[in-house]
Design a protein around this motif. Structure first.
Motif, mmCIF file in Angstrom:
data_model
loop_
_atom_site.group_PDB
_atom_site.id
_atom_site.type_symbol
_atom_site.label_atom_id
_atom_site.label_comp_id
_atom_site.label_asym_id
_atom_site.label_seq_id
_atom_site.Cartn_x
_atom_site.Cartn_y
_atom_site.Cartn_z
ATOM 1 N N VAL A 75 2.527 -47.438 -6.442
ATOM 2 C CA VAL A 75 2.373 -46.238 -7.265
ATOM 3 C C VAL A 75 1.388 -46.561 -8.378
ATOM 4 N N HIS A 76 0.479 -45.609 -8.647
ATOM 5 C CA HIS A 76 -0.549 -45.824 -9.670
ATOM 6 C C HIS A 76 -0.265 -45.030 -10.944
ATOM 7 N N GLU A 77 -0.949 -45.463 -11.986
ATOM 8 C CA GLU A 77 -0.831 -44.830 -13.300
ATOM 9 C C GLU A 77 -1.271 -43.355 -13.264
ATOM 10 N N GLY A 78 -2.334 -43.073 -12.520
ATOM 11 C CA GLY A 78 -2.891 -41.721 -12.494
ATOM 12 C C GLY A 78 -2.876 -41.110 -11.107
ATOM 13 N N ALA A 79 -3.490 -39.943 -11.007
ATOM 14 C CA ALA A 79 -3.539 -39.205 -9.744
ATOM 15 C C ALA A 79 -4.666 -39.717 -8.847
ATOM 16 N N ASP A 80 -4.468 -39.575 -7.558
ATOM 17 C CA ASP A 80 -5.505 -39.837 -6.556
ATOM 18 C C ASP A 80 -6.354 -38.571 -6.441
ATOM 19 N N ASP A 81 -7.690 -38.709 -6.543
ATOM 20 C CA ASP A 81 -8.554 -37.530 -6.390
ATOM 21 C C ASP A 81 -8.836 -37.217 -4.919
ATOM 22 N N TYR A 82 -8.271 -38.016 -4.016
ATOM 23 C CA TYR A 82 -8.343 -37.824 -2.560
ATOM 24 C C TYR A 82 -9.762 -37.955 -1.998
ATOM 25 N N ARG A 83 -10.709 -38.474 -2.802
ATOM 26 C CA ARG A 83 -12.065 -38.588 -2.255
ATOM 27 C C ARG A 83 -12.837 -39.820 -2.716
ATOM 28 N N SER A 84 -12.496 -40.416 -3.861
ATOM 29 C CA SER A 84 -13.302 -41.535 -4.360
ATOM 30 C C SER A 84 -12.967 -42.816 -3.614
ATOM 31 N N SER A 99 11.420 -41.297 -3.021
ATOM 32 C CA SER A 99 12.157 -40.665 -4.114
ATOM 33 C C SER A 99 12.102 -41.580 -5.325
ATOM 34 N N PHE A 100 11.591 -41.057 -6.428
ATOM 35 C CA PHE A 100 11.437 -41.851 -7.643
ATOM 36 C C PHE A 100 12.373 -41.332 -8.733
ATOM 37 N N THR A 101 12.831 -42.236 -9.558
ATOM 38 C CA THR A 101 13.816 -41.867 -10.576
ATOM 39 C C THR A 101 13.387 -42.229 -11.991
ATOM 40 N N ALA A 102 12.384 -43.091 -12.115
ATOM 41 C CA ALA A 102 12.074 -43.595 -13.458
ATOM 42 C C ALA A 102 10.592 -43.917 -13.605
ATOM 43 N N LEU A 103 9.757 -42.930 -13.300
ATOM 44 C CA LEU A 103 8.314 -43.085 -13.536
ATOM 45 C C LEU A 103 7.931 -42.213 -14.737
ATOM 46 N N SER A 104 6.739 -42.432 -15.277
ATOM 47 C CA SER A 104 6.294 -41.593 -16.390
ATOM 48 C C SER A 104 5.961 -40.197 -15.867
ATOM 49 N N PRO A 105 6.285 -39.154 -16.611
ATOM 50 C CA PRO A 105 6.001 -37.788 -16.164
ATOM 51 C C PRO A 105 4.516 -37.581 -15.879
ATOM 52 N N GLY A 106 4.232 -36.745 -14.877
ATOM 53 C CA GLY A 106 2.845 -36.467 -14.520
ATOM 54 C C GLY A 106 2.609 -36.716 -13.050
ATOM 55 N N THR A 107 1.338 -36.840 -12.689
ATOM 56 C CA THR A 107 0.950 -36.995 -11.287
ATOM 57 C C THR A 107 0.509 -38.428 -11.023
ATOM 58 N N PRO A 149 -13.063 -46.807 -3.137
ATOM 59 C CA PRO A 149 -12.084 -47.059 -2.082
ATOM 60 C C PRO A 149 -10.646 -46.701 -2.421
ATOM 61 N N ALA A 150 -10.365 -46.186 -3.626
ATOM 62 C CA ALA A 150 -8.948 -46.093 -3.993
ATOM 63 C C ALA A 150 -8.562 -44.816 -4.736
ATOM 64 N N GLY A 151 -9.441 -43.797 -4.762
ATOM 65 C CA GLY A 151 -9.046 -42.512 -5.317
ATOM 66 C C GLY A 151 -9.071 -42.404 -6.819
ATOM 67 N N ALA A 152 -9.675 -43.416 -7.502
ATOM 68 C CA ALA A 152 -9.789 -43.394 -8.964
ATOM 69 C C ALA A 152 -8.440 -43.153 -9.631
ATOM 70 N N ALA A 153 -7.425 -43.848 -9.142
ATOM 71 C CA ALA A 153 -6.050 -43.571 -9.568
ATOM 72 C C ALA A 153 -5.552 -44.482 -10.680
ATOM 73 N N GLY A 154 -6.398 -45.389 -11.161
ATOM 74 C CA GLY A 154 -5.962 -46.241 -12.268
ATOM 75 C C GLY A 154 -5.125 -47.416 -11.813
ATOM 76 N N SER A 155 -4.504 -48.066 -12.775
ATOM 77 C CA SER A 155 -3.807 -49.314 -12.494
ATOM 78 C C SER A 155 -2.531 -49.077 -11.688
ATOM 79 N N ARG A 156 -1.972 -50.162 -11.211
ATOM 80 C CA ARG A 156 -0.791 -50.115 -10.342
ATOM 81 C C ARG A 156 0.459 -50.286 -11.210
#
Ligand SMILES: [Cu+2]
Ligand SMILES: [Zn+2]
Length: 177
Positions: free
Chosen positions: A150-159, A61-69, A161-168
């Protein structure tokens, strides 16, 4: 008489998710908790791990992350000391798999669903971890521990080693509880 009432009430309670604790959480045993902090050290969320039968579930449960995925993963070391959280290492991967639930050669044990964060900074994510209770607990509570990241962006669930999800952007140590 009282016992019979309880038996009738139980299935209804499964759908009554009001309050702090779900019916699932009441029936399960909490095995770990995570205090998730952002890069400034402010708490932005909480996660709890539960076991029920032979399954381990994580509820975050998160309370203070930037909006988005945002991607959410379990990483291999319980170390959030680096300012960019790279100290947590790669994804928790005791089976030597590739990254991603959409990858034919995936997935890592640490690959969790993305969380959707609303405009107010809040969002929740819940999933059953792959594997038996024993295999999951052995991997999570190994010598160097485990972190939730938690990463800056979304996980593409396939790339790999880390889903191309951006920084931590946030990190928490999984702690037995
Ligand atoms: Cu990650
Ligand atoms: Zn992964």
């Amino acid at each position: 008489m009282h016992t019979r009432k309880m038996l009738i009430a139980a299935p209804i309670a499964l759908f009554a998710l009001a309050g702090c604790q779900t019916a699932y959480e009441a029936a399960a045993t909490q095995i770990a908790s995570v205090k998730v902090l952002d890069r400034s050290g402010a708490q932005v969320g909480t996660a709890r791990l539960f076991s029920l039968g032979d399954e381990v579930t994580i509820n975050a449960s998160f309370t203070a992350l930037s909006p988005g995925t945002h991607a959410v993963h379990l990483h291999t070391s319980g170390d959030c000391s680096a300012s960019d959280f790279t100290s947590a290492g790669g994804h928790l991967n005791p089976g030597g798999e590739q990254h991603g639930t959409l990858n034919p050669r995936g997935a890592h044990l640490g690959d969790l669903p993305n969380v959707t964060i609303a405009d107010d900074g809040a969002g929740t994510m819940s999933t059953i971890l792959r594997g038996t209770r024993t295999s999951v607990e052995t991997a999570i509570f190994d010598a160097d521990g485990t972190a939730l990241v938690v990463h800056e962006g979304a996980d593409d669930y396939r790339s790999d080693p880390a889903g191309a999800a951006g920084s931590r952007v946030a990190c928490g140590i999984v702690t037995r509880s």
